[in-house]
Design a protein around this motif. Structure first.
Motif, PDB file in Angstrom:
ATOM      1  N   UNK A 122       0.825  -1.206   0.000  1.00  0.00           N
ATOM      2  CA  UNK A 122       0.000   0.000   0.000  1.00  0.00           C
ATOM      3  C   UNK A 122       0.865   1.265   0.000  1.00  0.00           C
ATOM      4  N   UNK A 123       1.988   1.177   0.700  1.00  0.00           N
ATOM      5  CA  UNK A 123       2.892   2.323   0.782  1.00  0.00           C
ATOM      6  C   UNK A 123       4.050   2.136  -0.182  1.00  0.00           C
ATOM      7  N   UNK A 124       4.433   3.237  -0.810  1.00  0.00           N
ATOM      8  CA  UNK A 124       5.573   3.240  -1.725  1.00  0.00           C
ATOM      9  C   UNK A 124       6.602   4.248  -1.224  1.00  0.00           C
ATOM     10  N   UNK A 125       7.851   3.825  -1.168  1.00  0.00           N
ATOM     11  CA  UNK A 125       8.923   4.618  -0.578  1.00  0.00           C
ATOM     12  C   UNK A 125       9.792   5.244  -1.671  1.00  0.00           C
ATOM     13  N   UNK A 126      10.099   6.549  -1.481  1.00  0.00           N
ATOM     14  CA  UNK A 126      11.065   7.259  -2.317  1.00  0.00           C
ATOM     15  C   UNK A 126      12.110   7.877  -1.385  1.00  0.00           C
ATOM     16  N   UNK A 127      13.360   7.577  -1.646  1.00  0.00           N
ATOM     17  CA  UNK A 127      14.448   8.147  -0.864  1.00  0.00           C
ATOM     18  C   UNK A 127      15.037   9.334  -1.608  1.00  0.00           C
ATOM     19  N   UNK A 128      15.220  10.458  -0.866  1.00  0.00           N
ATOM     20  CA  UNK A 128      15.722  11.697  -1.472  1.00  0.00           C
ATOM     21  C   UNK A 128      16.923  12.176  -0.670  1.00  0.00           C
ATOM     22  N   UNK A 129      18.002  12.455  -1.360  1.00  0.00           N
ATOM     23  CA  UNK A 129      19.205  13.010  -0.728  1.00  0.00           C
ATOM     24  C   UNK A 129      19.011  14.515  -0.564  1.00  0.00           C
ATOM     25  N   UNK A 130      18.980  14.968   0.689  1.00  0.00           N
ATOM     26  CA  UNK A 130      18.740  16.388   0.974  1.00  0.00           C
ATOM     27  C   UNK A 130      19.983  17.095   1.493  1.00  0.00           C
ATOM     28  N   UNK A 131      21.097  16.371   1.649  1.00  0.00           N
ATOM     29  CA  UNK A 131      22.317  16.972   2.165  1.00  0.00           C
ATOM     30  C   UNK A 131      23.327  17.291   1.074  1.00  0.00           C
ATOM     31  N   UNK A 162      31.327  36.456 -23.399  1.00  0.00           N
ATOM     32  CA  UNK A 162      31.375  35.029 -23.073  1.00  0.00           C
ATOM     33  C   UNK A 162      31.310  34.877 -21.558  1.00  0.00           C
ATOM     34  N   UNK A 163      30.229  34.280 -21.067  1.00  0.00           N
ATOM     35  CA  UNK A 163      29.982  34.177 -19.625  1.00  0.00           C
ATOM     36  C   UNK A 163      29.864  32.707 -19.248  1.00  0.00           C
ATOM     37  N   UNK A 164      30.690  32.248 -18.311  1.00  0.00           N
ATOM     38  CA  UNK A 164      30.610  30.891 -17.774  1.00  0.00           C
ATOM     39  C   UNK A 164      30.316  30.973 -16.280  1.00  0.00           C
ATOM     40  N   UNK A 165      29.371  30.162 -15.812  1.00  0.00           N
ATOM     41  CA  UNK A 165      28.984  30.249 -14.404  1.00  0.00           C
ATOM     42  C   UNK A 165      28.542  28.886 -13.870  1.00  0.00           C
ATOM     43  N   UNK A 166      28.407  28.820 -12.562  1.00  0.00           N
ATOM     44  CA  UNK A 166      28.009  27.605 -11.845  1.00  0.00           C
ATOM     45  C   UNK A 166      26.821  27.925 -10.948  1.00  0.00           C
ATOM     46  N   UNK A 167      25.865  26.993 -10.899  1.00  0.00           N
ATOM     47  CA  UNK A 167      24.723  27.093  -9.986  1.00  0.00           C
ATOM     48  C   UNK A 167      24.759  25.885  -9.052  1.00  0.00           C
ATOM     49  N   UNK A 168      24.824  26.136  -7.759  1.00  0.00           N
ATOM     50  CA  UNK A 168      24.797  25.078  -6.755  1.00  0.00           C
ATOM     51  C   UNK A 168      23.480  25.153  -5.996  1.00  0.00           C
ATOM     52  N   UNK A 169      22.871  23.983  -5.781  1.00  0.00           N
ATOM     53  CA  UNK A 169      21.561  23.959  -5.117  1.00  0.00           C
ATOM     54  C   UNK A 169      21.441  22.689  -4.289  1.00  0.00           C
ATOM     55  N   UNK A 170      20.415  22.682  -3.433  1.00  0.00           N
ATOM     56  CA  UNK A 170      20.152  21.562  -2.523  1.00  0.00           C
ATOM     57  C   UNK A 170      18.646  21.383  -2.400  1.00  0.00           C
ATOM     58  N   UNK A 171      18.222  20.147  -2.208  1.00  0.00           N
ATOM     59  CA  UNK A 171      16.794  19.855  -2.058  1.00  0.00           C
ATOM     60  C   UNK A 171      16.328  20.344  -0.693  1.00  0.00           C
ATOM     61  N   UNK A 172      15.283  21.170  -0.676  1.00  0.00           N
ATOM     62  CA  UNK A 172      14.727  21.650   0.592  1.00  0.00           C
ATOM     63  C   UNK A 172      13.276  21.241   0.805  1.00  0.00           C
ATOM     64  N   UNK A 173      12.640  20.673  -0.228  1.00  0.00           N
ATOM     65  CA  UNK A 173      11.275  20.166  -0.104  1.00  0.00           C
ATOM     66  C   UNK A 173      11.186  18.871  -0.918  1.00  0.00           C
TER      67      UNK A 173
END
Length: 379
Positions: free
Chosen positions: A112-121, A161-172
């Protein structure tokens, strides 16, 4: 009685060590239990026993029983799950969000239950205009095939010419899993669109000299757009790695940059000279002004003092004119005589003055010879 004597006569059986071995043992026992080919006890003749009638549903029942046991065993095993540190578990019950579990051991309803694991760190990273091929102290990057991501047009119609980086983390985790189909691609598309729009509203020189301000603007607007689509991520850092003109125009740009540096150097030298001369001149002017104020105050105070002295003498003169006149004469002589070097006796009938007394103190008194005794007077 020893432990060997307490064991059953048929000996001890080896217990299964793994779930697979346990399942295999249960299946074997079920097969032995439902088997139609059991040997008769004592090895008797089968001809003496009545023949059993054939039942086609007996085999299906055995299979269903085995399947049921396997399903129950799998359900029990799947009802226990573990969430490692740095992850959270998202539980869906019959396809609907139920809860989010923290790291540790947990139970869920099987089937009945289905599990999803999410890396938030973990911090996830997206690169634009380049790709890091070998991370480490001496990282290498590939740029040539990614120029379509980095070439942009500024407000003054120049290409940069522009090169950049975006760093993000799961919060929800819930929004990250179910609100956007491909969060990574959404971040790439929104980041590129936001950066192109912001750079397109700035001049070429402004972009080159204000990369920190540019990164902050991109981060704030990108986070607002991701919140709007409920992507479930938080932007940590937007960092511009490289902002340069395209390769074909780099030599001309370098010449312009050198000229700009020379201009700034000359301006700095002029400002340095200005800071040396102007404050000094201002200090001297202020000094002259303050001295003039002091001189004016001194003259005014002296004038007031002389005026007060004159008025005091006038008042005394009005009370005793003779005494005041004589006193003034004596005080004047007391001031003048110490400065006199020669004394002359003047006569109205004498055409030239006759030196009478030398008061210089060098040779003592020096009386001149009178030409006419009647005309000589001593004062």
């Amino acid at each position: 009685m020893s432990n060997h004597d307490q064991q059953p006569p048929w000996g001890s059986k080896k217990k299964p060590q793994t779930p697979e071995e346990m399942v295999a043992q249960i299946i074997k026992k079920l097969q032995d239990f439902f088997s139609d080919h059991k040997k008769p006890p004592g090895g008797g003749d089968d001809g003496d026993k009545p023949q059993k009638s054939f039942n086609p549903f007996s085999g299906i029942g055995k299979i269903l029983a085995v399947v049921l046991v396997i399903l129950v065993f799998q359900g029990v095993m799947s009802s226990i799950y573990k969430i490692t540190p740095g992850e959270v578990g998202v539980i869906l019950r019959l396809g609907k969000y139920n809860k989010t579990t923290e790291p540790g051991l947990h139970l869920k309803i099987p089937y009945f239950d289905k599990l999803f694991k999410v890396d938030v760190e973990s911090i996830r990273k997206e690169e634009f205009g380049f790709r890091q091929t070998s991370p480490g102290q001496r990282s290498s990057f590939a740029r040539g095939e990614y120029e379509h991501e980095s070439l942009m047009l500024t407000a003054d119609k120049n290409v940069i010419n522009v090169a950049w980086i975006v760093q993000y983390r799961v919060n929800n985790p819930g929004n990250f899993l179910f609100m956007v189909k491909d969060v990574r691609q959404a971040i790439r598309d929104l980041s590129e669109a936001t950066t192109r729009r912001i750079v397109g509203n700035m001049d070429f020189d402004y972009v080159l000299s204000n990369r920190d301000l540019l990164a902050m603007s991109v981060k704030n607007e990108l986070q607002a757009q991701l919140n709007n689509i409920r992507a479930g991520v938080g932007i940590g850092t937007v960092q511009f790695q490289d902002i340069n003109p395209p390769e074909p125009v780099k030599p001309a740009f370098n010449e312009v940059n050198e000229a700009d540096q020379d201009m700034k150097r000359l301006v700095n030298q002029a400002e340095e000279q200005y800071n040396k001369v102007i404050p000094k001149a201002r200090g001297q002017a202020k000094q002259i002004i303050e001295e003039s104020y002091g001189y004016a105050a001194k003259r005014v105070n002296n004038a007031k003092g002389e005026t007060g002295r004159f008025l005091d003498i006038l008042a005394e003169y009005a009370n005793a004119p003779d005494v005041t006149r004589k006193r003034m004469y004596l005080e004047t002589m007391q001031e003048i005589i110490p400065t006199v070097r020669s004394v002359y006796v003047l006569d109205k009938n004498q055409q030239t003055p006759i030196p009478l007394l030398n008061l210089s103190g060098d040779k003592g008194l020096d009386f001149s010879t009178p030409q006419n005794d009647n005309q000589q007077r001593t004062k």
